[in-house]
Every structure is written in structure tokens, then in C-alpha cells.
Write a protein that holds these residues in place. Sequence first.
Motif, mmCIF file in Angstrom:
data_model
loop_
_atom_site.group_PDB
_atom_site.id
_atom_site.type_symbol
_atom_site.label_atom_id
_atom_site.label_comp_id
_atom_site.label_asym_id
_atom_site.label_seq_id
_atom_site.Cartn_x
_atom_site.Cartn_y
_atom_site.Cartn_z
ATOM 1 N N GLY A 140 0.802 -1.215 0.000
ATOM 2 C CA GLY A 140 0.000 0.000 0.000
ATOM 3 C C GLY A 140 0.833 1.262 0.000
ATOM 4 O O GLY A 140 2.021 1.266 0.313
ATOM 5 N N MET A 141 0.192 2.362 -0.368
ATOM 6 C CA MET A 141 0.832 3.668 -0.410
ATOM 7 C C MET A 141 0.800 4.298 0.976
ATOM 8 O O MET A 141 -0.227 4.262 1.659
ATOM 9 C CB MET A 141 0.098 4.556 -1.423
ATOM 10 N N ASN A 142 1.921 4.856 1.409
ATOM 11 C CA ASN A 142 1.926 5.469 2.731
ATOM 12 C C ASN A 142 1.115 6.771 2.729
ATOM 13 O O ASN A 142 0.878 7.387 1.689
ATOM 14 C CB ASN A 142 3.361 5.683 3.229
ATOM 15 N N GLN A 143 0.713 7.194 3.918
ATOM 16 C CA GLN A 143 -0.228 8.311 4.066
ATOM 17 C C GLN A 143 0.378 9.672 3.755
ATOM 18 O O GLN A 143 -0.365 10.672 3.653
ATOM 19 C CB GLN A 143 -0.772 8.341 5.500
ATOM 20 N N TRP A 144 1.693 9.749 3.578
ATOM 21 C CA TRP A 144 2.338 11.044 3.359
ATOM 22 C C TRP A 144 2.562 11.339 1.885
ATOM 23 O O TRP A 144 3.188 12.341 1.544
ATOM 24 C CB TRP A 144 3.667 11.085 4.106
ATOM 25 N N VAL A 145 2.060 10.495 1.013
ATOM 26 C CA VAL A 145 2.199 10.714 -0.431
ATOM 27 C C VAL A 145 1.158 11.730 -0.896
ATOM 28 O O VAL A 145 -0.035 11.575 -0.642
ATOM 29 C CB VAL A 145 2.029 9.386 -1.199
ATOM 30 N N GLY A 146 1.613 12.769 -1.591
ATOM 31 C CA GLY A 146 0.707 13.769 -2.126
ATOM 32 C C GLY A 146 0.287 13.455 -3.549
ATOM 33 O O GLY A 146 -0.826 13.766 -3.963
ATOM 34 N N LEU A 147 1.187 12.851 -4.314
ATOM 35 C CA LEU A 147 0.897 12.419 -5.680
ATOM 36 C C LEU A 147 1.316 10.959 -5.791
ATOM 37 O O LEU A 147 2.499 10.642 -5.685
ATOM 38 C CB LEU A 147 1.658 13.269 -6.698
#
Length: 256
Positions: A140-147
Amino acid sequence: MSAPTGSSSPLRSKKPRFGSWRKGAAVGSTADSRLLDTPPSSDFTHTDPWRVMRIQSEFVQGFDSLAEIGPAISVFGSARTKPGTRHYEMGVEVGRRLVEAGVAVITGGGPGSMEAANKGAFEADGLSIGLGIELPFEQGMNQWVGLGVDFRYFFARKTMFVKYAQGFVVLPGGLGTLDELFEAMVLVQTSKVTQFPIVLVDSAFWSPLVAWIKDTMVEQGLVSPGDLDIIALADTPEEAVALVMAGEAGNKVAAG
């Protein structure tokens, strides 16, 4: 800037995401594994030609999503690095300092050191980018990714790491980190990309590997002595960011 409270995934609703591979995949099966497996006789004519279209779509998706991000640095490191550890905090500071130096931060979008660098970039109000990959185990993508951009195929994802980066900062990591590091070194060594800096953070961690390359591979004539100039060692995030922004192995970095 800190993540809002009251939600296990506080930034999800604000995050642009491209690509989808989380639904319907068999456990232990990924697009990469299905591509690289030798299929039963007639399946080749029915599946692989169509798979080319999916591969093409991933490149188009990546190019379209990242074309206007501006100068950026790719940060590599272990997904197993735990929050609160020295290497995690190094990653946070690397991300923050890169944004302060005027560049976006690109990671693999996962946990550990990737999360740390994304967190540092996000909290510094910079562009925090994650290039996710389909794996047989959920990451999964971590929560701090903006794009965020999701990929099925490693080779498509790796192209984006190189094409849209002006340098590499490599935190301590395992096999995946070594894969990314050595591929980047080979691309520079063979002039497949414009030379740009590759900085390894924490010389105590990386020095044994560098010594082995020098004392074994260079000594036996398998690697040229000058190839070690492709990389630089740093002991602090401040030093790492200064080296990568100075373009010690090239001059591709040009932050505004």
C-alpha cells in the motif's frame, strides 16, 4: 505540517492516485510474475500481445502524471525501517531538506524509509511523490504521499524513478534498495542517463559494500576504479542533500 488526527489514513481523500491493481489479483500473483512465467502453449497468443497494451498504458500513465513535477530527487531505502529509529528519522530529515533545497521527493510510496522521506517532504509543504508497485503481499501507499502512481510492472516504475529524478539519495536498505542502487549506477556508468549524483547515507552501513567492490571487483578487473566515483558517501542528511544538490557526479540538478 502534520497529518490530521481521527483517521487511520488521514491523507487518503486528498491524494491524487493513478492506476489500480488491488482488486481481483490472486494471492501470490502479480502482473510481473504472470508476464515472466512461461505460459502453456496457446496462452501466449491470447495473453501476451494484449499485455503489451497494459504495459503501454503504464508508461503513458506515468509520463502524464509526472511530466510537470519539476526538479526532483529519488530517495531509496528499506520498507522495513521502523518509525522512531535513527534511519527513519534520517529519511524524514532528507525529505525535508530536499524540499527546502527546492526539489520534489520521489519514493517507492511504501512504508519504512520511503514513508519517512515522504513524511519529511509533506511536512515541509513540498511535493511528496510515491510510485507504488503491485506485490504478492499487501504493502500500500503510505499516508504522506501527495501524488501517487501505482504500477504493475517493475520496469515501468523504474523508468519513472530515473526519468523524473535529477539525483538519488540512498538510505540503508535490503535487496530492493540494492537493486535500485546498482541499476542507477549501471545507467550512469554506461551513459544511458545524464550523469547525476548518487549519494549513500550512513557510511558505516555502506562502507563494507564499497570496500568489497574496490578490494574484490576492482582488484580482479571486473569494475573500473573510476566507477566508484559514481557514488558518494554521507553521514548526515545535511551532507547527503548538499552533495546531491551540488551534483558531485554531474550537473543535472537545477533547482529554481
